[in-house]
Scaffold this active site. Structure first.
Site, PDB file in Angstrom:
ATOM      1  N   GLY A 131     -63.705  46.334  11.746  1.00 18.64           N
ATOM      2  CA  GLY A 131     -63.490  46.671  10.385  1.00 18.64           C
ATOM      3  C   GLY A 131     -64.327  46.302   9.405  1.00 18.64           C
ATOM      4  N   LYS A 181     -60.229  60.338  13.642  1.00 14.39           N
ATOM      5  CA  LYS A 181     -59.530  60.903  12.574  1.00 14.39           C
ATOM      6  C   LYS A 181     -60.372  60.897  11.327  1.00 14.39           C
ATOM      7  CE  LYS A 181     -54.671  60.150  13.464  1.00 14.39           C
ATOM      8  NZ  LYS A 181     -53.567  59.457  13.046  1.00 14.39           N
ATOM      9  N   ARG A 194     -67.925  36.411  21.768  1.00 15.84           N
ATOM     10  CA  ARG A 194     -67.784  35.903  20.411  1.00 15.84           C
ATOM     11  C   ARG A 194     -68.241  34.299  20.131  1.00 15.84           C
ATOM     12  NH1 ARG A 194     -62.472  38.985  18.340  1.00 15.84           N
ATOM     13  NH2 ARG A 194     -63.656  40.965  17.506  1.00 15.84           N
ATOM     14  N   GLY A 201     -65.663  49.706  17.949  1.00 17.40           N
ATOM     15  CA  GLY A 201     -65.267  49.418  19.519  1.00 17.40           C
ATOM     16  C   GLY A 201     -65.672  50.375  20.683  1.00 17.40           C
TER      17      GLY A 201
HETATM   18  P1  AMP Z   1     -61.961  55.654  16.004  1.00 11.36           P
HETATM   19  O1  AMP Z   1     -60.947  54.298  16.251  1.00 11.36           O
HETATM   20  O2  AMP Z   1     -61.505  56.468  14.687  1.00 11.36           O
HETATM   21  O3  AMP Z   1     -63.403  55.190  16.253  1.00 11.36           O
HETATM   22  O4  AMP Z   1     -61.456  56.492  17.219  1.00 11.36           O
HETATM   23  C1  AMP Z   1     -61.570  56.266  18.372  1.00 11.36           C
HETATM   24  C2  AMP Z   1     -60.714  57.213  19.549  1.00 11.36           C
HETATM   25  O5  AMP Z   1     -61.135  58.428  18.982  1.00 11.36           O
HETATM   26  C3  AMP Z   1     -60.741  56.882  20.780  1.00 11.36           C
HETATM   27  O6  AMP Z   1     -59.551  56.310  21.135  1.00 11.36           O
HETATM   28  C4  AMP Z   1     -61.154  58.457  21.227  1.00 11.36           C
HETATM   29  O7  AMP Z   1     -60.445  58.586  22.325  1.00 11.36           O
HETATM   30  C5  AMP Z   1     -60.621  59.225  20.249  1.00 11.36           C
HETATM   31  N1  AMP Z   1     -61.228  60.616  20.251  1.00 11.36           N
HETATM   32  C6  AMP Z   1     -62.633  60.782  20.264  1.00 11.36           C
HETATM   33  N2  AMP Z   1     -62.751  62.317  20.481  1.00 11.36           N
HETATM   34  C7  AMP Z   1     -61.295  62.866  20.579  1.00 11.36           C
HETATM   35  C8  AMP Z   1     -60.917  64.100  20.785  1.00 11.36           C
HETATM   36  N3  AMP Z   1     -61.851  65.337  20.699  1.00 11.36           N
HETATM   37  N4  AMP Z   1     -59.425  64.221  20.899  1.00 11.36           N
HETATM   38  C9  AMP Z   1     -58.807  63.176  20.721  1.00 11.36           C
HETATM   39  N5  AMP Z   1     -59.284  61.993  20.594  1.00 11.36           N
HETATM   40  C10 AMP Z   1     -60.636  62.021  20.412  1.00 11.36           C
END
Ligand code: AMP
Length: 417
Positions: free
Chosen positions: A398, A219, A36, A375
């Site tokens: 974000g 999610k 950064r 990330g």
């Molecule tokens: P996000 O912060 O929403 O981009 O989500 C990132 C997280 O999604 C990471 O920690 C991954 O381990 C999780 N992730 C991705 N695919 C899966 C899955 N099939 N089951 C559970 N967690 C997942």
């Protein structure tokens, strides 16, 4: 009116620059990753080389009061090394009048952590948990009132304002947005901000088609607004990772113990319907690498995406899914990627995400424009050594998400407005 760093005359002027020096430190307060800081150097050198002086302001961590652990003093040495010039330090960002006034062309002063003051974020602190609504309201009004003085003081140090902190551009804080008001004709973006804004516009406004978005992560709920905005813009929407299973379940598939959000099923169906109406090709995994428990060393088996037995959960995209996605990616002229397509933290389930990074590098070499944000996606391209083989790697998690939701970011609006 917005000015531009390339044409602004910095000679003899003092520039107050909002940088994002929220860098990781080890237990001895050494900077463990100076990315950064290094990414701000082109902007900072430009000011110095044109005969200006610099006042740097940033936050570090999330202190709720003055706390030496979060002092920006820890990073002065590294900033100085990266800039190739000494950096002075002001212990209190609100009491730097003398030091700022004494700055000569080519000199640099860094202010102490802005978040030692509640006024930076403009949110009350130290409220009792059982505070009444009245008390909360009064505390909020008090901090908003003192915020005006806080901003005014920061602005008084300089002749012009540069925002180069994309990571906080989605926050309407004192240093990221409110201060711009004091520089109606002397406010501009730094190079990093310009780069981020151009990258987002290359995807959301001026994309060459076919335009493909790859959205993964855990999610649907955290990326619902992103999906809703993109479905009106893209030609292909690849949905991977944990969030894909909600879509599979919404269509009647059996997903075993895979991550999903039942309450988001109506939204998932709505997105699918809108995609169909708009002729957007939604591509989910066709099969998954599943595990019998949530661990790196779990047993692994491949199942059709809509036929995962109970006791198994989908953890990574299968080779067949990745083949499909690769075809889509290589046929696209613009690609946006945000979020892993599997549990990237576990090496045994990181293959899909690393494969996407490789596909993006290949697409870029073939002439596509590729933007990577978030990330885990950024970590994947970096780990594969592809950070220079994609068109742009975003520095703001974000902020990037809010931008692709289609929101105008306060830090951007304050300069343009
Ligand atoms: P996000 O912060 O929403 O981009 O989500 C990132 C997280 O999604 C990471 O920690 C991954 O381990 C999780 N992730 C991705 N695919 C899966 C899955 N099939 N089951 C559970 N967690 C997942």
């Amino acid at each position: 009116m917005q000015k531009f760093i390339d044409s602004y005359d910095f000679a003899g002027k003092k520039a107050i620059v909002r940088v994002d020096f929220n860098v990781p430190l080890d237990e001895n307060f050494n900077v463990t990753d100076d990315t950064r800081i290094r990414r701000a150097v082109p902007t900072l050198r430009k000011v110095l080389d044109k005969g200006g002086a610099l006042i740097l302001m940033s936050h570090l961590g999330r202190p709720k009061k003055v706390d030496p652990k979060f002092s920006l003093r820890h990073i002065v040495g590294r900033v100085s090394e990266c800039l190739g010039t000494p950096v002075r330090f002001a212990d209190d960002c609100q009491k730097a009048d003398g030091q700022a006034a004494a700055l000569k062309p080519g000199e640099v002063l860094m202010l102490e952590n802005l978040r030692f003051y509640a006024e930076e974020e403009g949110k009350p602190r130290g409220l009792a948990e059982d505070a009444s609504d009245e008390e909360k309201k009064a505390a909020k009004a008090a901090v908003k009132a003192s915020q005006k003085e806080f901003v005014k003081k920061l602005a008084s140090y300089a002749d012009c304002y540069i925002n180069d902190a994309f990571g906080t551009a989605h926050r309407a804080h004192a240093s990221t947005a409110l201060i711009a008001e004091y520089f109606p004709d002397d406010k501009m973006f730094g190079y990093l901000m310009e780069g981020e804004i151009n990258a987002i516009e290359n995807v959301l406004k001026n994309a060459r088609h076919p335009l493909t978005a790859i959205i993964g992560g855990s999610k649907v709920s955290s990326k619902l607004a992103v999906l809703k905005n993109l479905v009106g813009k893209v030609d292909n929407l690849i949905i991977g990772g944990g969030m894909g299973y909600t879509f599979v379940k919404a269509q009647g598939g059996h997903i075993g113990d895979s991550l999903h959000e039942d309450e988001l099923i109506p939204d998932a169906l709505e997105i699918l319907k809108e995609a169909e109406e708009k002729g957007v090709n939604v591509s989910l995994s066709v099969a998954t690498v599943a595990a019998n428990e949530f661990s790196n060393d779990a047993e692994r088996k491949i199942f059709d995406i809509d036929d995962i037995p109970d006791g198994w959960e989908g953890m990574d995209a299968s080779p067949a899914s990745l083949e499909n996605w690769k075809k889509i990616i290589l046929a696209s002229k613009t690609i946006l990627w945000n979020g892993p397509v599997g549990v990237f933290e576990f090496p045994n389930f990181a293959k899909g995400t690393l494969q996407i990074a490789e596909d993006l590098a290949e697409a870029t070499a073939n002439g596509a424009y590729t933007l990577v944000g978030g990330g885990d996606s950024v970590a994947a391209v970096t780990r594969m050594g592809y950070a220079d083989k994609v068109s742009y790697v975003s520095t703001g998690g974000g902020a990037m998400l809010e931008a692709i939701e289609g929101k105008e970011l306060p830090g951007i609006a304050a300069i343009r407005g």
